[in-house]
Structures are given as C-alpha cells and as structure tokens.
Write an enzyme that holds these catalytic residues in place. Structure first.
Site, mmCIF file in Angstrom:
data_model
loop_
_atom_site.group_PDB
_atom_site.id
_atom_site.type_symbol
_atom_site.label_atom_id
_atom_site.label_comp_id
_atom_site.label_asym_id
_atom_site.label_seq_id
_atom_site.Cartn_x
_atom_site.Cartn_y
_atom_site.Cartn_z
ATOM 1 N N SER A 58 0.958 -1.112 0.070
ATOM 2 C CA SER A 58 0.142 0.081 -0.078
ATOM 3 C C SER A 58 0.535 1.074 -0.102
ATOM 4 C CB SER A 58 -1.088 0.007 1.411
ATOM 5 O OG SER A 58 -2.174 1.714 1.086
ATOM 6 N N CYS A 59 0.041 2.517 0.119
ATOM 7 C CA CYS A 59 1.046 3.692 -0.304
ATOM 8 C C CYS A 59 0.064 5.175 -0.058
ATOM 9 C CB CYS A 59 2.172 3.927 -1.545
ATOM 10 S SG CYS A 59 0.988 3.462 -2.367
ATOM 11 N N GLY A 60 0.202 6.256 -0.709
ATOM 12 C CA GLY A 60 -1.029 6.632 -1.027
ATOM 13 C C GLY A 60 -1.966 6.811 -1.747
ATOM 14 N N GLY A 102 -1.858 4.269 -4.342
ATOM 15 C CA GLY A 102 -1.479 3.069 -4.833
ATOM 16 C C GLY A 102 -0.057 2.669 -6.080
ATOM 17 N N TRP A 155 -4.185 4.598 0.220
ATOM 18 C CA TRP A 155 -4.246 5.773 2.130
ATOM 19 C C TRP A 155 -5.070 6.671 1.117
ATOM 20 C CZ3 TRP A 155 -4.155 5.014 6.688
ATOM 21 C CH2 TRP A 155 -4.686 6.003 7.442
#
Length: 335
Positions: free
Chosen positions: A286-288, A290, A318
């Site tokens: 995951s991240c901000g 994708g 996120w």
C-alpha cells in the site's frame, strides 16, 4: 522444367535471408528489472520500422510527480525535455478509473486497451517502463504492474533512467512525433486476484492481532512521518496515519540514495527481514494512491521474498482508506 528450378531457388533465398535477419533482430529482455546496458542492447537489435510486424522492444515513460511537487513538474514536461529515443508516454493521470473519487484506481479493461492502441503498442511488444531522471524509481513500477495485471506478456522495468543518462546512452528532446497509427490492442481480462479492494482491507485491519487470523501483512511505502501521523499528506484535507498493524517500508529505503535505482536483491531481502516481514505470510503493498506500493511489490520480487501467489496490491491505498475510515473508529492509527 529444369529451367524453372533456378528461378524457384533464387526466389526462396531472399525470403530465407529476410526471415533470418528478422530472427537476429529480435532480442528479448530476460529479467523483469533490467539495466541500461541490457535495454540498450535490445533496442539496437530491435530496430523499429513502420512496416515491420515483428515483436518490438518499446521504452515506455511513466513519468509522474506528486501533486505537491515543489517545482510544479509534470510527467509530460519532463518527457518532452528528455527521453529515450522512440519512447512512448503512459499518462498515469489519464489512464485510470475516471468514475472513482480516488486518484489512480485501475482503469477498465476497455480504457486500458484504448490507451495502448492510442500509443501504438501491440500485444506482442516487449515493454520496458522507465521513470524520470529527477526521481529515480518511483512511478514506473505502478505502470508495469498495471500492464501485468491486464495480462501483457512482456513487461520490464528499467533500473533506471538516471543511470541511462549518466552512462551516456542516447536521449532526445522536443515535441513527440505521432505514432504510426492506433494498434489493434485487444481488450484484456484483469487478473483481479492481484488486486485488493476496500472491503477486504477492512477485514484485514479488523483481524489484526486476532488469534487464528491469517496474519496478512500490509507494507506501507509512504514516508515514516506520514505513516506515523506526524507529517501531512500531500493531498489537502487528508489525515495521515496508518492501518492497524501495517509495517512502514518507505520507498526511499528501497533505493540507492545516490542513483535512485532499486537496491540489489540481497540488500532488499535483508531490509524486509529487518522490518519484521515474514516471507511465509501473505503480503499486501500500500502507499498514498497505489503508485509507490508497486515499488514494494517490485522489490519483493527482486528479493525473491514471499510467495508470488499471495503478494497483492491495495489499489485505493491510503487516499481511499483515510476517506472511508476514521481514527475514532479505530481504523486509523497514529504513532
């Protein structure tokens, strides 16, 4: 009849020679992550022509910058300023699900196929995706991952464009020449088993630390400050923090600090072990939005870490999570 034999022979020989020449021109990239030297060799042997129907090696620029980029740069701008000759451009902000309120959700199969057609990419082309010289490895893994989940058979990532430039390989600049015309790229089928949606992520978060739970690990590529909730998100109004039980693996730690290139596999493996990641348990990146989650996924592959069948990516990441959950509900943690 004897007079016809030499004619048949002379007609056959050029055809054989042409087939032989075509065969020698086709050089396939062997690994998923490739060096500038490997890409250069492949491009030299796979000369693009307007009439050739042979599979090609095509550089695909995936340049993209965060919305709060201090210099206000865009992918299109840096692509025009400096690029690999014959490269095409994949616009992350255009090839997405435009019906979604979240920034970079996967496009429909039809939108993806249309994007491939418009930039003249064929299904049998080998694609080498690359990033910007400025950022190093950043958004190219997301585009490469997108190609893979839509079933494109030949996908690679250049490690990386900054090294390509520094090592003296050719570049070009200026306006982009139009491609030879739309391709006939077919509408693909999404490999949905590689993509995680919000409902499943919610169950993963709720099951965290429960006895008998599967023990799915969520690796978050955002900076430590954003993950901990002490630094703001780049998108106004979005709270920072993290999913319960997630492990912070900042994308910067996966890269060489001088070149922005992905670290060697053995170093990446040591890093994942130091973070407490268990290769025997399922992993979700995951991240901000994708994008850099795919850098983690690529790094896991290079480190030969974990089971490829249980390695997936949270598409909304996120930006979706923070808009659909709350700290009060226990699904956003700060530390």
């Amino acid at each position: 009849m004897a007079l016809l034999a030499p004619v048949r022979s002379s007609l056959a020989k050029p055809s054989i020679r042409l087939r032989s020449m075509a065969a020698t021109r086709q050089v396939h990239l062997q690994s998923y992550v490739v060096t500038p030297k490997e890409l250069s060799a492949a491009l030299k042997k796979n000369v693009l022509t307007k009439i050739s129907t042979a599979p090609r090696v095509i550089p695909l620029c995936a340049a993209w910058f965060l919305p709060n980029d201090p210099q206000g740069r865009t992918g299109q701008q840096v692509f025009k300023a400096k690029r690999i000759p014959s490269a095409r451009f994949f616009d992350l902000d255009a090839v997405k699900d435009h019906e979604s309120p979240y920034p970079h959700m996967l496009p429909t199969a039809e939108v993806f196929a249309k994007a491939m057609q418009d930039i003249g990419i064929r299904r049998d082309d080998e694609i080498c995706v690359y990033d910007t010289q400025e950022l190093g490895i950043f958004s190219a893994p997301r585009v490469a991952w997108t190609l893979k989940v839509f079933g494109h058979p030949g996908v690679h990532i250049l490690n990386n464009f900054r090294l390509w430039v520094e090592q003296g390989y050719p570049t070009e600049s200026g306006e982009i020449e139009p491609v030879e015309g739309p391709s006939q790229y077919p509408t693909p089928t999404l490999e949905s088993s590689k993509v995680v949606g919000f409902a499943e992520m919610k169950e993963v978060a709720k099951d965290h630390a429960k006895e008998g739970a599967e023990g799915v690990q969520v690796l978050d590529a955002r900076s430590q400050g954003r993950w901990a909730g002490s630094a703001p998100e780049p998108r106004p109004g979005l709270p920072s923090g993290h999913l319960p039980g997630s492990i912070n693996v900042p994308v910067s730690e996966l890269l060489d600090p001088n070149t922005g290139a992905l670290l060697p596999g053995d170093e990446l493996r040591k890093l994942f072990i130091s973070k407490g990641v268990d290769p025997e348990k399922p992993i979700i990146s995951s991240c901000g939005t994708g994008v850099t989650a795919a850098v983690i996924d690529t790094a896991l592959g290079e480190a030969n870490f974990g089971n490829t069948e249980t390695r997936r990516l949270y598409d909304g990441s996120w930006t979706e999570w923070a808009q659909r959950t709350s700290e009060a509900g226990g699904l956003i943690r700060k530390s």
